[in-house]
Design a protein around this motif. Structure first.
Motif, short mmCIF file in Angstrom:
data_model
loop_
_atom_site.label_atom_id
_atom_site.label_comp_id
_atom_site.label_asym_id
_atom_site.label_seq_id
_atom_site.Cartn_x
_atom_site.Cartn_y
_atom_site.Cartn_z
N ASN A 195 0.87 -1.16 0.00
CA ASN A 195 0.00 0.00 0.00
C ASN A 195 0.91 1.23 0.00
O ASN A 195 1.84 1.32 0.80
N ASN B 129 -5.77 4.21 -1.00
CA ASN B 129 -6.32 3.30 -2.01
C ASN B 129 -5.40 3.11 -3.22
O ASN B 129 -5.84 2.69 -4.28
N GLY C 211 -1.63 1.36 -4.50
CA GLY C 211 -0.56 0.44 -4.19
C GLY C 211 0.63 0.68 -5.09
O GLY C 211 0.58 1.49 -6.03
N LEU D 239 -5.90 -0.04 -5.36
CA LEU D 239 -6.21 -1.14 -4.44
C LEU D 239 -7.70 -1.43 -4.44
O LEU D 239 -8.53 -0.53 -4.59
N PHE E 256 -5.19 -7.02 -0.08
CA PHE E 256 -4.91 -5.73 0.54
C PHE E 256 -6.12 -5.29 1.34
O PHE E 256 -7.26 -5.64 1.03
N ILE F 66 -7.70 -1.61 2.97
CA ILE F 66 -7.58 -0.17 2.95
C ILE F 66 -7.95 0.37 4.33
O ILE F 66 -9.03 0.10 4.84
#
Length: 149
Positions: free
Chosen positions: A40, A59, A61, A116, A145, A147
């Motif tokens: 991230n 949001n 990566g 992401l 992932f 957030i």
């Protein structure tokens, strides 16, 4: 110059530290190692992001690929590579990855930002060409992932 080296070292440390257990992900192909990680971008410090023209966002990566060639003495040396690929989520919608190369002293990184998708497995499909006389090497991995909101 010293500041640039310190920021570059911080980029390396940040990318691999933020990647956690994924820091040692690599594939071996002959005398080459293709290292890869995805993190991230909010893990990057503001200084590292600014120095490397990277966007920090909850949001967004960042995929990092580096290629190293093993030497006879056991050490490795960085190798320039061409990296292409895309990332997709469960819906199958693909996002092309636009890699750019960052040279930092004795290291070479190929970086690409991506969007992401929260709590979703994301499939990365990369093509890494480190030898112009050989076919590109496929590097594929899946990572989830989350957030922070």
């Amino acid at each position: 110059m010293l500041r640039r080296l310190m920021i570059g070292a911080a980029l390396v440390g940040t990318l691999f530290t933020a990647a956690g257990v994924h820091a040692e992900q690599f594939v071996s192909v002959g005398d080459y190692e293709i290292h890869y990680s995805a993190v991230n971008s909010s893990f990057l410090t503001p200084e590292v992001a600014q120095a490397n023209n990277l966007q920090r966002s909850a949001n967004r990566g960042l995929v990092n690929v580096s290629v190293r060639e093993r030497q006879d003495d056991g050490s490795t040396r960085p190798v320039n590579a061409s990296v292409q690929g895309h990332v997709s989520g469960l819906t199958g919608a693909q996002e092309s990855l636009s890699f750019r190369t960052v040279h930092d002293g004795d290291a070479t990184y190929h970086l690409a930002p991506f969007t992401l998708r929260d709590d979703e497995n994301m499939r990365f499909e990369l093509s890494v060409r480190y030898d112009r006389n050989a076919a590109p090497e496929p590097v594929n991995f899946i990572q989830r992932f989350y957030i922070d909101r």
